[in-house]
Design a protein around this motif. Sequence first.
Motif, PDB file in Angstrom:
ATOM      1  N   MET A   1      11.002  15.075  -1.248  1.00  0.00           N
ATOM      2  CA  MET A   1       9.852  14.277  -1.596  1.00  0.00           C
ATOM      3  C   MET A   1       9.859  12.937  -0.861  1.00  0.00           C
ATOM      4  N   THR A   2      11.009  12.254  -0.788  1.00  0.00           N
ATOM      5  CA  THR A   2      11.049  10.948  -0.132  1.00  0.00           C
ATOM      6  C   THR A   2      10.784  11.037   1.365  1.00  0.00           C
ATOM      7  N   GLU A   3      10.895  12.225   1.936  1.00  0.00           N
ATOM      8  CA  GLU A   3      10.627  12.393   3.359  1.00  0.00           C
ATOM      9  C   GLU A   3       9.162  12.139   3.693  1.00  0.00           C
ATOM     10  N   THR A   4       8.273  12.344   2.749  1.00  0.00           N
ATOM     11  CA  THR A   4       6.845  12.169   3.010  1.00  0.00           C
ATOM     12  C   THR A   4       6.299  10.848   2.448  1.00  0.00           C
ATOM     13  N   MET A   5       7.130  10.108   1.753  1.00  0.00           N
ATOM     14  CA  MET A   5       6.677   8.854   1.160  1.00  0.00           C
ATOM     15  C   MET A   5       6.732   7.724   2.185  1.00  0.00           C
ATOM     16  N   SER A   6       5.773   6.832   2.102  1.00  0.00           N
ATOM     17  CA  SER A   6       5.754   5.672   2.982  1.00  0.00           C
ATOM     18  C   SER A   6       6.063   4.417   2.173  1.00  0.00           C
ATOM     19  N   PHE A   7       7.021   3.652   2.664  1.00  0.00           N
ATOM     20  CA  PHE A   7       7.388   2.410   2.000  1.00  0.00           C
ATOM     21  C   PHE A   7       7.007   1.203   2.853  1.00  0.00           C
ATOM     22  N   GLN A   8       6.137   1.410   3.820  1.00  0.00           N
ATOM     23  CA  GLN A   8       5.766   0.348   4.752  1.00  0.00           C
ATOM     24  C   GLN A   8       5.001  -0.794   4.089  1.00  0.00           C
TER      25      GLN A   8
ATOM     26  N   ILE B   1       5.764  -2.235   1.335  1.00  0.00           N
ATOM     27  CA  ILE B   1       6.668  -3.089   0.569  1.00  0.00           C
ATOM     28  C   ILE B   1       7.107  -4.260   1.451  1.00  0.00           C
ATOM     29  N   HIS B   2       6.954  -5.476   0.908  1.00  0.00           N
ATOM     30  CA  HIS B   2       7.394  -6.658   1.640  1.00  0.00           C
ATOM     31  C   HIS B   2       7.683  -7.810   0.678  1.00  0.00           C
TER      32      HIS B   2
ATOM     33  N   ARG C   1       3.963  -4.759  -3.149  1.00  0.00           N
ATOM     34  CA  ARG C   1       3.261  -3.841  -2.255  1.00  0.00           C
ATOM     35  C   ARG C   1       1.979  -4.435  -1.744  1.00  0.00           C
ATOM     36  N   HIS C   2       1.281  -5.190  -2.591  1.00  0.00           N
ATOM     37  CA  HIS C   2      -0.016  -5.749  -2.220  1.00  0.00           C
ATOM     38  C   HIS C   2      -0.076  -7.213  -2.640  1.00  0.00           C
ATOM     39  N   ASP C   3      -0.409  -8.091  -1.703  1.00  0.00           N
ATOM     40  CA  ASP C   3      -0.486  -9.522  -2.011  1.00  0.00           C
ATOM     41  C   ASP C   3      -1.463  -9.812  -3.138  1.00  0.00           C
ATOM     42  N   VAL C   4      -2.549  -9.097  -3.174  1.00  0.00           N
ATOM     43  CA  VAL C   4      -3.568  -9.339  -4.197  1.00  0.00           C
ATOM     44  C   VAL C   4      -2.995  -9.102  -5.595  1.00  0.00           C
ATOM     45  N   ASP C   5      -2.074  -8.161  -5.737  1.00  0.00           N
ATOM     46  CA  ASP C   5      -1.443  -7.921  -7.038  1.00  0.00           C
ATOM     47  C   ASP C   5      -0.654  -9.153  -7.487  1.00  0.00           C
ATOM     48  N   MET C   6       0.057  -9.752  -6.560  1.00  0.00           N
ATOM     49  CA  MET C   6       0.859 -10.931  -6.882  1.00  0.00           C
ATOM     50  C   MET C   6      -0.055 -12.092  -7.266  1.00  0.00           C
ATOM     51  N   LEU C   7      -1.119 -12.279  -6.527  1.00  0.00           N
ATOM     52  CA  LEU C   7      -2.039 -13.376  -6.820  1.00  0.00           C
ATOM     53  C   LEU C   7      -2.671 -13.218  -8.192  1.00  0.00           C
ATOM     54  N   PHE C   8      -2.926 -11.993  -8.586  1.00  0.00           N
ATOM     55  CA  PHE C   8      -3.544 -11.718  -9.881  1.00  0.00           C
ATOM     56  C   PHE C   8      -2.628 -12.138 -11.030  1.00  0.00           C
ATOM     57  N   PHE C   9      -1.314 -11.950 -10.854  1.00  0.00           N
ATOM     58  CA  PHE C   9      -0.368 -12.210 -11.935  1.00  0.00           C
ATOM     59  C   PHE C   9       0.179 -13.634 -11.947  1.00  0.00           C
TER      60      PHE C   9
END
Length: 95
Positions: free
Chosen positions: A1-8, A10-11, A55-63
Amino acid sequence: MTETMSFQSIHNYYEPLVIDYLVEHLAPELDITDENLLADIACLALNNLPARYIRHDVDMLFFLTAEEREQMQAEVTAETRKAAEKVLTDTDERQ
């Protein structure tokens, strides 16, 4: 499963904050044009800040509250300035 997942996506949330502050404010102020010095300053500053992976800057800004965002920017400013001072001093001592 992890072979097809993208973690790009994440930062570390602090990365663009440090780089933006460094490029837009500190580098022009201190007349730093050497990309290697800028990269060293960014790395040192990031190592002295807490890791906030998202994963997404907008998520951080929301919280975050406005006060928390201001505090984070103040930390970025302080740590980036300290890192620049150390890198520039170390560079001068080596020459």
